[in-house]
Design a protein around this motif. Sequence first.
Motif, PDB file in Angstrom:
ATOM      1  N   GLY A   2       0.888  -1.197  -0.067  1.00 35.62           N
ATOM      2  CA  GLY A   2      -0.139   0.065  -0.076  1.00 35.62           C
ATOM      3  C   GLY A   2       0.787   1.312  -0.119  1.00 35.62           C
ATOM      4  N   VAL A   3       0.101   2.351  -0.093  1.00 40.10           N
ATOM      5  CA  VAL A   3       0.928   3.725  -0.056  1.00 40.10           C
ATOM      6  C   VAL A   3      -0.053   4.668   0.641  1.00 40.10           C
ATOM      7  N   GLY A   4       0.457   5.591   1.517  1.00 42.30           N
ATOM      8  CA  GLY A   4      -0.167   6.552   2.173  1.00 42.30           C
ATOM      9  C   GLY A   4       0.515   7.980   2.190  1.00 42.30           C
ATOM     10  N   VAL A   5      -0.543   8.958   2.047  1.00 42.10           N
ATOM     11  CA  VAL A   5      -0.001  10.505   2.058  1.00 42.10           C
ATOM     12  C   VAL A   5      -1.047  11.066   3.412  1.00 42.10           C
ATOM     13  N   TYR A   6       0.144  11.637   4.254  1.00 43.46           N
ATOM     14  CA  TYR A   6      -0.641  12.261   5.254  1.00 43.46           C
ATOM     15  C   TYR A   6       0.110  13.256   6.011  1.00 43.46           C
ATOM     16  N   VAL A   7      -0.341  13.799   6.842  1.00 41.50           N
ATOM     17  CA  VAL A   7       0.340  15.037   7.559  1.00 41.50           C
ATOM     18  C   VAL A   7       0.748  14.715   8.956  1.00 41.50           C
ATOM     19  N   PRO A   8       1.999  14.177   9.371  1.00 39.55           N
ATOM     20  CA  PRO A   8       2.066  13.813  10.837  1.00 39.55           C
ATOM     21  C   PRO A   8       2.477  15.116  11.750  1.00 39.55           C
ATOM     22  N   PHE A   9       2.913  15.991  11.245  1.00 40.94           N
ATOM     23  CA  PHE A   9       3.216  17.081  11.931  1.00 40.94           C
ATOM     24  C   PHE A   9       2.748  18.454  11.453  1.00 40.94           C
ATOM     25  N   GLY A  10       2.277  19.426  12.084  1.00 43.74           N
ATOM     26  CA  GLY A  10       1.989  20.540  11.531  1.00 43.74           C
ATOM     27  C   GLY A  10       1.315  21.715  12.756  1.00 43.74           C
ATOM     28  N   LEU A  11       1.560  22.882  12.284  1.00 47.42           N
ATOM     29  CA  LEU A  11       1.283  23.958  13.298  1.00 47.42           C
ATOM     30  C   LEU A  11       1.223  25.456  12.539  1.00 47.42           C
ATOM     31  N   VAL A  12       0.095  26.059  12.882  1.00 50.17           N
ATOM     32  CA  VAL A  12      -0.155  27.272  12.144  1.00 50.17           C
ATOM     33  C   VAL A  12      -0.679  28.268  13.563  1.00 50.17           C
ATOM     34  N   THR A  13       0.291  29.455  13.896  1.00 51.97           N
ATOM     35  CA  THR A  13      -0.485  30.298  14.783  1.00 51.97           C
ATOM     36  C   THR A  13      -0.129  31.555  14.072  1.00 51.97           C
ATOM     37  N   ARG A  15       4.509  30.585  20.051  1.00 51.61           N
ATOM     38  CA  ARG A  15       4.346  29.870  19.120  1.00 51.61           C
ATOM     39  C   ARG A  15       3.803  28.994  19.274  1.00 51.61           C
ATOM     40  N   ILE A  16       3.820  27.966  20.572  1.00 54.71           N
ATOM     41  CA  ILE A  16       3.106  26.920  20.854  1.00 54.71           C
ATOM     42  C   ILE A  16       2.617  26.755  22.292  1.00 54.71           C
ATOM     43  N   PRO A  17       1.559  27.534  22.477  1.00 61.02           N
ATOM     44  CA  PRO A  17       1.224  28.089  24.061  1.00 61.02           C
ATOM     45  C   PRO A  17       0.205  27.068  24.601  1.00 61.02           C
ATOM     46  N   THR A  18       0.683  25.726  24.621  1.00 57.68           N
ATOM     47  CA  THR A  18      -0.259  24.512  24.896  1.00 57.68           C
ATOM     48  C   THR A  18       0.154  23.857  26.377  1.00 57.68           C
ATOM     49  N   GLY A  19      -0.860  23.161  26.921  1.00 57.63           N
ATOM     50  CA  GLY A  19      -0.943  22.462  27.900  1.00 57.63           C
ATOM     51  C   GLY A  19      -1.354  21.039  27.833  1.00 57.63           C
ATOM     52  N   ASP A  20      -1.302  20.489  28.799  1.00 53.94           N
ATOM     53  CA  ASP A  20      -1.965  19.045  29.057  1.00 53.94           C
ATOM     54  C   ASP A  20      -3.514  19.212  28.387  1.00 53.94           C
ATOM     55  N   ARG A  21      -3.814  18.180  27.750  1.00 56.34           N
ATOM     56  CA  ARG A  21      -5.204  18.265  27.138  1.00 56.34           C
ATOM     57  C   ARG A  21      -6.081  17.156  27.458  1.00 56.34           C
ATOM     58  N   THR A  22      -7.293  17.435  27.389  1.00 50.98           N
ATOM     59  CA  THR A  22      -8.283  16.254  27.587  1.00 50.98           C
ATOM     60  C   THR A  22      -9.241  16.276  26.160  1.00 50.98           C
ATOM     61  N   ALA A  23      -9.518  14.955  25.665  1.00 52.10           N
ATOM     62  CA  ALA A  23     -10.537  15.095  24.490  1.00 52.10           C
ATOM     63  C   ALA A  23     -11.417  14.032  24.589  1.00 52.10           C
ATOM     64  N   ILE A  24     -12.709  14.395  24.216  1.00 49.04           N
ATOM     65  CA  ILE A  24     -13.924  13.415  24.336  1.00 49.04           C
ATOM     66  C   ILE A  24     -14.267  13.353  22.795  1.00 49.04           C
ATOM     67  N   SER A  25     -14.591  12.194  22.228  1.00 49.10           N
ATOM     68  CA  SER A  25     -14.852  12.002  20.728  1.00 49.10           C
ATOM     69  C   SER A  25     -16.039  11.323  20.545  1.00 49.10           C
ATOM     70  N   LEU A  26     -16.778  11.454  19.532  1.00 48.79           N
ATOM     71  CA  LEU A  26     -17.911  10.741  19.051  1.00 48.79           C
ATOM     72  C   LEU A  26     -17.565  10.356  17.486  1.00 48.79           C
ATOM     73  N   GLY A  27     -18.032   9.251  17.106  1.00 49.09           N
ATOM     74  CA  GLY A  27     -17.904   9.021  15.676  1.00 49.09           C
ATOM     75  C   GLY A  27     -18.992   8.165  15.239  1.00 49.09           C
TER      76      GLY A  27
END
Length: 435
Positions: free
Chosen positions: A129-140, A364-376
Amino acid sequence: MKTTWLKTALAVAVGALSTQAMAAGFALNEQSISGMGTSFAGRSSSADDATTLFGNPAGMSRLKREEVSFGMAAIHAKTDIKNNSGSFSSPVPSLNAPINGSNDGDMVPFTAVPMGYYVKPIDDKWAVGVGVYVPFGLVTDYESGYQGRYFGDYSEVRVITVQPTVSYRFNEKLSVGFGPTINRIDGELQSASPNAGSLGSNDGRVKVTGNDTALGFNAGVLYEFTPQTRAGVTYHSKVKYKLEGDTKLSGPGFDVTGASGKYDASLNLDTPESVDVSLTHELNDRWTLYGGAMWTRWSRFEAIIIENEGLPSGPLNPIVEEQDWHDTWSYAIGAAYKLNREWTLRTGLAFDQSPTNNLHRSPRIPTGDRTAISLGLAWNPTDDVTVDLAYSYLREEEVDISRSRTYSGGLLEADYDATFKNRAHGFGAALSYRF
């Protein structure tokens, strides 16, 4: 009938919102929309569709039919900035002054995060197989006149990866997979520079751009204890870049000193390796449970050091922004419930540590620990087509930024302090088609 369903599913998939995706540091989680629905729990063990090429390449051996999958992730983010202050200080009394400016917090623009995969089983053991994806990215992208502009008011980093992959199934229990990665990185960093003749106005601009292409690899092992229970381990290698580009200095302050112009620049940057471990258990015909953890070696990101050829040694050669990040763990649990042949519901909960620290955290990257809840939600109108939709709500802990930088040989110091709190609504849509 198949053509009608394909057109309908395609319209749903490409109708997703386009915006910036966020994860710990400048990594992105959004390489699978089906995985997004469970907060990426079971990422290295689920092997439900062609996106396993990223999650665990060994999982390709579980796919029975040729399959193509593509999708898009999106996020609408909001940042609250409070307790902000800024000042210039100097032994020269006339240079002591406040730094004025705004702190709107609306710095995450709309940017698409696409993905696409193709997997073809060769026989009952081999798959490619072959994949194309974005593993890292940032815009501020802060507003014009942002109070913290001397410490970064525009940052963009984007990595696009192409991964050709092969998997092999030894027997009914053990499979392995491997894929080299071809990674293209592009980056741009901007900040303001104070004009000593008119502090707080007529700022200079520092703009650094660069790019590189480098190789890495992904490898995985999948072990099926029973037809209902399987575990996976995936290793994503570090990738070592040397970005080549230029530094552009402009504005009244640089014009006075004669430093305005464009200079060849270089930046060494390593994106970190990670290990993902997860477990998938099919409880019965309707319920499937997922759990997983991932370790990421963010301690490789110690500083941004930009060498500028042609500039004399000083505050702009090299340009140094200390980071001093630390390794992180993320954890997730999730579940899927099959309503009937056509519809499957998913949900998940994740906790993701931030690699940043209080001493060197940057706007540039003003982040802290995060919690996420998801639905699919997965919709299978036919055996050939699956449409995946996902929604996540992310909330980060409140973090402080305290930055200082000296100019004019140490005669002037700029300081900025603020408290950031981020939250976001994430969306995703994908289409999988089996031939």
